[in-house]
Design an enzyme around this catalytic site. Sequence first.
Site, mmCIF file in Angstrom:
data_model
loop_
_atom_site.group_PDB
_atom_site.id
_atom_site.type_symbol
_atom_site.label_atom_id
_atom_site.label_comp_id
_atom_site.label_asym_id
_atom_site.label_seq_id
_atom_site.Cartn_x
_atom_site.Cartn_y
_atom_site.Cartn_z
ATOM 1 C CE LYS A 146 -2.437 -0.418 3.790
ATOM 2 N NZ LYS A 146 -1.690 -2.304 4.447
ATOM 3 N NE ARG A 183 -4.783 -0.842 9.917
ATOM 4 C CZ ARG A 183 -3.252 -0.045 8.986
ATOM 5 N NH1 ARG A 183 -2.745 1.170 8.834
ATOM 6 N NH2 ARG A 183 -1.737 -1.021 8.908
ATOM 7 N NE ARG A 223 1.670 -4.780 11.276
ATOM 8 C CZ ARG A 223 2.367 -4.069 10.434
ATOM 9 N NH1 ARG A 223 3.655 -4.794 10.072
ATOM 10 N NH2 ARG A 223 2.630 -3.428 9.044
#
Length: 224
Positions: A16, A91, A172
């Site tokens: 990203k 997110r 993560r």
Amino acid sequence: MTRSVVIMLGAPGAGKGTQAVRLSGELGLPHVSTGDLFRENLSQGTALGAQAKEYMESGRLVPDELVIDMLFDRVARPDCADGYLLDGFPRTVHQARVLDARLGDSASVTIVNLVVPDEVIVERAAGRLLCRSCNNIAHRTFAPPRTAGVCDACGGELYTRDDDAPEVVRKRLAVYLEQTAPVVDFYAAQARVCSVDGGGHPDAVFESARRAIQVPAQGERGGA
Ligand code: AMP
């Protein structure tokens, strides 16, 4: 004039940041990365940085209210008046809903989802290098800097993010699957997602992303 907002989605390490920098240059939109904003707050020792620190170090998401206020402060600045490119936000589905409500009909929103297999993600995160000065991203194996430890773009110092340690990357990824993957579904339900294969070389991914959002290449542009 309608504001143009581009949202980059994808798992941590999907590329990203790398693609966001390139697309923002191509589109002439400021690159707004919530991860970079938090890291700036951390290195400047702000109260926000102190609040975000333990979440970031353990690979968890910083609470929505802290992220949303920080992001909206940033995009209220004059350079974002005509639009911006978001990297790392939203997110959570809550963040996506709040952003939707804030933008209303005032923006044309384009969503790019970088799709990369899990094993590639761990491999990429393991060698990722970040510039302390300009946030440029390099990679030990896939995009090595000309001089070890030195940023090609600005000569700054390259470092490895604490949260790129393998055990934190795994956390993560789990957080991504649980809290962020539903954001893709949220936008897909509105038929707004351009999915791009993020598994190849950064140049090839950039080309696919550019085509997906229908930005003509330099040579294809007509007029002055
Ligand atoms: P990134 O550089 O985008 O990978 O972000 C680094 C870390 O900052 C994440 O692992 C989170 O702890 C925090 N962070 C960045 N953006 C957000 C967000 N939109 N919501 C919650 N936490 C975030």
